[in-house]
Design a protein around this motif. Structure first.
Motif, PDB file in Angstrom:
ATOM      1  N   THR A   1      20.082 -24.690-103.304  1.00  0.00           N
ATOM      2  CA  THR A   1      20.756 -24.502-102.022  1.00  0.00           C
ATOM      3  C   THR A   1      22.232 -24.828-102.219  1.00  0.00           C
ATOM      4  N   VAL A   2      23.087 -23.899-101.830  1.00  0.00           N
ATOM      5  CA  VAL A   2      24.526 -24.095-102.048  1.00  0.00           C
ATOM      6  C   VAL A   2      25.261 -24.057-100.716  1.00  0.00           C
ATOM      7  N   ARG A   3      26.338 -24.808-100.647  1.00  0.00           N
ATOM      8  CA  ARG A   3      27.208 -24.790 -99.466  1.00  0.00           C
ATOM      9  C   ARG A   3      28.625 -24.508 -99.938  1.00  0.00           C
ATOM     10  N   VAL A   4      29.270 -23.553 -99.297  1.00  0.00           N
ATOM     11  CA  VAL A   4      30.621 -23.138 -99.685  1.00  0.00           C
ATOM     12  C   VAL A   4      31.562 -23.346 -98.507  1.00  0.00           C
ATOM     13  N   LYS A   5      32.629 -24.090 -98.718  1.00  0.00           N
ATOM     14  CA  LYS A   5      33.632 -24.283 -97.676  1.00  0.00           C
ATOM     15  C   LYS A   5      34.457 -23.013 -97.516  1.00  0.00           C
ATOM     16  N   ILE A   6      34.678 -22.613 -96.263  1.00  0.00           N
ATOM     17  CA  ILE A   6      35.478 -21.414 -95.992  1.00  0.00           C
ATOM     18  C   ILE A   6      36.926 -21.808 -95.711  1.00  0.00           C
ATOM     19  N   ASP A   7      37.168 -22.557 -94.653  1.00  0.00           N
ATOM     20  CA  ASP A   7      38.512 -23.034 -94.325  1.00  0.00           C
ATOM     21  C   ASP A   7      38.422 -23.916 -93.087  1.00  0.00           C
ATOM     22  N   ARG A   8      39.516 -24.574 -92.773  1.00  0.00           N
ATOM     23  CA  ARG A   8      39.560 -25.397 -91.561  1.00  0.00           C
ATOM     24  C   ARG A   8      39.608 -24.516 -90.328  1.00  0.00           C
ATOM     25  N   ALA A   9      38.967 -25.001 -89.259  1.00  0.00           N
ATOM     26  CA  ALA A   9      38.871 -24.215 -88.023  1.00  0.00           C
ATOM     27  C   ALA A   9      40.215 -24.042 -87.337  1.00  0.00           C
ATOM     28  N   ASP A  10      41.187 -24.894 -87.639  1.00  0.00           N
ATOM     29  CA  ASP A  10      42.515 -24.738 -87.030  1.00  0.00           C
ATOM     30  C   ASP A  10      43.404 -23.799 -87.844  1.00  0.00           C
ATOM     31  N   ARG A  11      42.891 -23.285 -88.956  1.00  0.00           N
ATOM     32  CA  ARG A  11      43.679 -22.380 -89.798  1.00  0.00           C
ATOM     33  C   ARG A  11      43.236 -20.934 -89.659  1.00  0.00           C
ATOM     34  N   ILE A  12      41.936 -20.697 -89.457  1.00  0.00           N
ATOM     35  CA  ILE A  12      41.435 -19.326 -89.307  1.00  0.00           C
ATOM     36  C   ILE A  12      40.592 -19.232 -88.048  1.00  0.00           C
ATOM     37  N   GLY A  13      40.466 -18.021 -87.526  1.00  0.00           N
ATOM     38  CA  GLY A  13      39.674 -17.792 -86.324  1.00  0.00           C
ATOM     39  C   GLY A  13      38.212 -17.566 -86.635  1.00  0.00           C
ATOM     40  N   LEU A  14      37.397 -17.524 -85.581  1.00  0.00           N
ATOM     41  CA  LEU A  14      35.961 -17.354 -85.720  1.00  0.00           C
ATOM     42  C   LEU A  14      35.624 -15.998 -86.348  1.00  0.00           C
ATOM     43  N   ARG A  15      36.375 -14.938 -85.949  1.00  0.00           N
ATOM     44  CA  ARG A  15      36.069 -13.613 -86.479  1.00  0.00           C
ATOM     45  C   ARG A  15      36.238 -13.576 -87.993  1.00  0.00           C
ATOM     46  N   GLU A  16      37.336 -14.114 -88.494  1.00  0.00           N
ATOM     47  CA  GLU A  16      37.559 -14.120 -89.943  1.00  0.00           C
ATOM     48  C   GLU A  16      36.526 -14.982 -90.647  1.00  0.00           C
ATOM     49  N   ALA A  17      36.163 -16.121 -90.026  1.00  0.00           N
ATOM     50  CA  ALA A  17      35.155 -16.989 -90.635  1.00  0.00           C
ATOM     51  C   ALA A  17      33.821 -16.261 -90.759  1.00  0.00           C
ATOM     52  N   ARG A  18      33.450 -15.490 -89.710  1.00  0.00           N
ATOM     53  CA  ARG A  18      32.187 -14.752 -89.773  1.00  0.00           C
ATOM     54  C   ARG A  18      32.224 -13.673 -90.864  1.00  0.00           C
ATOM     55  N   ASN A  19      33.344 -12.969 -90.990  1.00  0.00           N
ATOM     56  CA  ASN A  19      33.455 -11.934 -92.028  1.00  0.00           C
ATOM     57  C   ASN A  19      33.328 -12.538 -93.426  1.00  0.00           C
ATOM     58  N   ARG A  20      34.007 -13.656 -93.640  1.00  0.00           N
ATOM     59  CA  ARG A  20      33.944 -14.296 -94.945  1.00  0.00           C
ATOM     60  C   ARG A  20      32.565 -14.884 -95.218  1.00  0.00           C
ATOM     61  N   ALA A  21      31.909 -15.375 -94.148  1.00  0.00           N
ATOM     62  CA  ALA A  21      30.552 -15.910 -94.308  1.00  0.00           C
ATOM     63  C   ALA A  21      29.572 -14.821 -94.700  1.00  0.00           C
ATOM     64  N   LYS A  22      29.728 -13.629 -94.097  1.00  0.00           N
ATOM     65  CA  LYS A  22      28.835 -12.514 -94.436  1.00  0.00           C
ATOM     66  C   LYS A  22      28.981 -12.118 -95.912  1.00  0.00           C
TER      67      LYS A  22
END
Length: 375
Positions: A55-76
């Motif tokens: 099981t792996v966990r990958v940090k995307i970015d801080r929530a004050d730096r990117i929006g939810l839409r970009e976070a979802r795209n990168r998560a996908k």
């Protein structure tokens, strides 16, 4: 660990230090609320051939730096890798390449002179015998500093510098083959730049008289060094059939800057001197221009005359370069006659072997300048 339909407003309202909040819409996406920050991350199970690997966990970015839409795209995109059995957190695997293995890889990348290969092998097997079978990735900066200090104390500064240059080149090759090697530990050492050789001015008349006291072969050899400015290895490895009196050239086949032969245009005195030399040495039945019956190779190996205080082969190159200028030879022409490459991109388009007759007057000018100083 709560599962919610994340929105920008809800993310702002999530209390700090409240743990993990998963997104309903994108599998694996979560917001991790730390004590002072909120971070987007994605977590999933890596499976291969139906079995769970990790099981792996990958940090995307801080929530004050990117929006939810970009976070979802990168998560996908990250989850697509995970579901394909790829661990995005895994770095490249170490090859475990050793110093000797890296040496062989380095020597196999391009053709080297035989002397260069022997020097590299000797440095690694003799001076670096303690680490030759060690993995390059395990070498530390402090370790190579200790090796450098030990070599300076026991073998001298010149040997230490030569060995460290060899090790630096070998490790650079290992880094190209193994991306897990982060840096070259030789960077911890300040390798001194060799001092520029100082060559005293020469009294050509006295030098000419000094060469008269030598044996005929060594006399002509020293004069050939001065009249050509050739490198030691180039001139000593000339064979009899490399001298073409019909074309008036000497073929230097052992060149430092090129695998091709260099055709040096002989001046009139040099041509007559070598013609007499070949006729005199014909009974020896040697293939070499500078034969030596007492040498294992059959040719002269050591041209220095310390008791006569005559210049060394490399000092002759310095002197020839200076006399070329005094004789009026332009920079480019004198450099080509010394077997040097011209600088810049356009220098690569200049082929000295096509300019033999253009260079001949400048070779003759060098010879004339030297002969004019005789008593």
């Amino acid at each position: 660990m709560a599962v919610v339909n994340l929105t920008e407003a809800r993310i702002r309202e999530l209390p700090l230090n409240s743990g993990i909040w998963r997104d309903e819409q994108v599998k694996g996406l979560m917001v991790v609320c730390h004590a002072t920050t909120k971070t987007f991350a994605v977590q999933g199970d890596v499976r291969r051939n139906g079995r769970h690997v990790r099981t792996v966990r990958v940090k995307i970015d801080r929530a004050d730096r990117i929006g939810l839409r970009e976070a979802r795209n990168r998560a996908k995109a990250i989850m697509s890798q995970i579901q394909s059995g790829i661990d995005p957190t895994a770095g490249p695997e170490e090859t475990g390449i050793t110093v000797l293995q890296a040496l062989e890889a380095h020597l196999g990348e391009k053709p080297f002179r035989e002397a260069t290969v022997e020097s590299y092998r000797y440095n690694c097997t003799h001076y670096l015998s303690r680490i030759k079978n060690r993995a390059v990735a395990d070498l530390s900066r402090s370790e190579v500093r200790d090796i450098y200090d030990r070599l300076r104390t026991s073998n001298g500064q010149t040997v230490a510098i030569c060995v460290m240059r060899t090790l630096r080149a070998v490790i650079n090759t290992a880094r190209r083959l193994d991306e897990t090697i982060p840096s070259n530990p030789i960077a911890a050492i300040r390798i001194p730049v060799p001092k520029r050789r100082e060559v005293d001015a020469i009294d050509l008349a006295a030098w000419w008289e000094a060469t008269e006291t030598l044996s005929p072969i060594r006399r002509d050899l020293h004069r050939a060094f001065m009249l050509t400015g050739a490198r030691r290895s180039s001139l000593l490895q000339v064979r009899r059939n490399d001298v073409d009196f019909e074309r008036g050239v000497i073929a230097f086949r052992h060149m430092k800057t090129s695998d091709q032969s260099m055709m040096f245009p002989m001046g009139s005195f040099l041509r007559d001197m070598l013609k007499a030399r070949l006729e005199t040495d014909a009974p020896l039945n040697s293939e070499w221009l500078w034969p030596s019956p007492t040498s294992a190779s059959g040719k002269v190996e050591e041209p220095k005359e310390p008791r006569k205080k005559l210049p060394s082969p490399h000092e002759y190159r310095h002197l020839a370069r200076t006399i070329f200028i005094a004789a009026g030879a332009p920079y480019a022409e004198s450099a080509l006659l010394l077997g040097q490459k011209l600088p810049g991109a356009s220098g690569g388009y200049v082929h000295a072997e096509h300019l033999v007759e253009h260079l001949r007057p400048h070779a003759q000018a060098l010879e004339t300048k030297i002969l004019a100083a005789r008593k």
